[in-house]
Motif scaffolding. Structure first.
Motif, short mmCIF file in Angstrom:
data_model
loop_
_atom_site.label_atom_id
_atom_site.label_comp_id
_atom_site.label_asym_id
_atom_site.label_seq_id
_atom_site.Cartn_x
_atom_site.Cartn_y
_atom_site.Cartn_z
N ASP A 1 -3.14 5.71 5.93
CA ASP A 1 -3.61 6.74 5.01
C ASP A 1 -3.25 8.13 5.51
OD1 ASP A 1 -4.59 4.84 3.32
OD2 ASP A 1 -6.66 4.96 4.04
N ASN B 1 0.86 3.90 -3.11
CA ASN B 1 0.38 5.26 -2.85
C ASN B 1 1.46 6.33 -2.89
OD1 ASN B 1 -2.62 5.16 -2.23
ND2 ASN B 1 -1.83 3.46 -1.04
N ARG C 1 0.83 -1.21 0.00
CA ARG C 1 0.00 0.00 0.00
C ARG C 1 0.86 1.26 0.00
NH1 ARG C 1 -3.77 1.80 3.57
NH2 ARG C 1 -5.63 2.07 2.31
N PHE D 1 -5.19 0.66 8.23
CA PHE D 1 -5.19 1.37 6.95
C PHE D 1 -5.47 2.86 7.18
CE2 PHE D 1 -6.49 -2.49 4.09
CZ PHE D 1 -5.24 -3.02 4.28
#
Ligand code: PLP
Length: 385
Positions: free
Chosen positions: A373, A277, A273, A369
């Motif tokens: 984020d 990202n 991730r 997450f």
């Protein structure tokens, strides 16, 4: 504050520890040998010796390979200081091989060049300690070939790499080394509070580390210089230490090991991730070679900044936003203790560049997450400033 690393303890872990506290020996019982069997069979090595830390494991690994005054040991400058201190404990000299800028591990090509030079000067190392930084395995088959050509032994500092794979087999199987060392400090892959382990395929090394773990004392008559004087009898046959792990710690280790594959899966998902990202940001994410599987102990990104002042601003910005970033590691040779040995920064340009650019982002099994984020958003914000 989101920490950079954190252990994950559940009820099974708690119950395993309580079981020992209520029903078993607290130390020198049968739980430590059980933990040793579990780790050696998980990794595919013949023998394992549990110790009170990876630092102790590195020390005894050097002792078992007869590292002493007059010997030279090489390791990577981008590691925790313990990777180098173990040689100094034994009275040996330490030197460093610069890293490869893609893997951040010891560079096999630079290692070869340094070996050729050292051979000419009669300064070859007795032991080389490759460190699987962040859980990414070093290029072990090349280092192994060099060890045959230049006659040195290998200790793998796999403190970050329990569960990592190289050429489809697990780190810790000692296919390319005499000894492999793991750490069970709470930020590492699994924890025993404090703790470490040494793995080997050599019966002789195994016996020696076991002896040194407990004062150099033996109860085996075959090791004594005379007949036993009675059932109480033991002998100290060399200078050892008390580097034992307790059964309380081993119980936690056995329970934690059952969850290692889940921990690695969670860490890999989070790492992917981050990579996805941060693709279009200024932060460069790690590259994993095809023949390796990282355990993802740490997630280090690189950003090229103009000065340490800018790096300080970045750190302060993230810490102000409750994101505990870190830096793994300050090159070992630049610590005051090591300055006395006369190392020159110019000899390690890749490590110097790494130190300027590297930044450790939070990564641990139960990082959510949502938290991740937030970290990514803050990094993007910094990127666009
Ligand atoms: C953590 C660590 C060690 C030392 O481990 P302890 O169990 O804390 O003694 C050694 N080498 C490396 C690379 C480490 O990260």
């Amino acid at each position: 504050m989101i920490p950079y690393g954190r252990h994950e303890i559940d009820n099974d872990d708690v119950n395993s520890v309580v079981e020992v506290l209520e029903n078993k020996f607290l130390t020198q019982g049968d739980v430590v040998p059980e933990f040793e069997r579990e780790v050696s069979s998980f990794c595919g090595a013949h023998h394992a010796i549990a110790l009170n830390s990876a630092t102790s494991a590195l020390h005894l690994a050097c002792r078992a390979l007869e590292v002493k005054r007059g010997d030279i040991v090489w390791t990577s400058p981008i590691s925790f200081v313990a990777s180098a201190n173990c040689a100094i404990y034994c009275g040996a000299k330490i030197d460093f091989v610069d890293i490869n800028p893609n893997t951040n591990n010891i560079d096999p090509t630079l290692l070869k060049l340094k070996l050729i030079k050292a051979k000419k000067n009669n300064q070859l190392p007795k032991v080389v300690i490759p460190v699987h930084l962040c859980g990414l395995p070093c290029e072990m088959s090349t280092i192994w070939e060099l060890s045959k050509e230049f006659n040195f032994q290998i200790i793998e500092d796999a403190s970050h790499a329990l569960g990592a794979e190289y050429n489809s087999t697990r780190i810790g199987n000692c296919k390319y080394s005499s000894i492999t060392v793991f750490s069970f400090h709470p930020v590492k892959m699994i924890t025993t509070g404090e703790g470490g382990m040494a793995l080997t395929n050599s019966r002789e090394i195994y016996e020696r580390i076991k002896l040194l773990r407990s004062h150099g004392i033996t109860k085996e008559s075959k090791l004594m210089d005379k007949e036993k004087e009675g059932p109480w009898y033991y002998q100290q046959i060399e200078l050892g230490y008390n580097y034992r792990m307790t059964d309380i710690q081993a119980a936690l280790g056995i329970s934690q090991l059952k969850k290692l594959e889940k921990f690695i899966l969670n860490r890999s998902t989070l790492a992917e991730r981050y990579i996805k990202n941060l693709k279009s940001s200024k932060f460069k994410t790690p590259l994993i070679p095809n023949n390796a599987k990282s355990s993802w102990h740490l997630f280090v990104v690189k950003i090229s900044l103009n000065s340490f002042d800018e790096k300080r601003i970045l750190f302060e910005y993230l810490i102000k936003n409750k994101i505990q970033v870190n830096l793994h590691y300050i090159p070992i040779y630049s610590h005051p203790f090591y300055k006395n040995f006369g190392f020159k920064k110019e000899d390690f340009p890749n490590s110097e560049k790494y130190y300027k650019e590297a930044l450790t982002l939070p990564l641990f099994s139960n990082l959510s997450f949502l938290e991740q984020d937030k970290i990514i958003t803050k990094l993007e914000k910094f990127s666009n400033k």
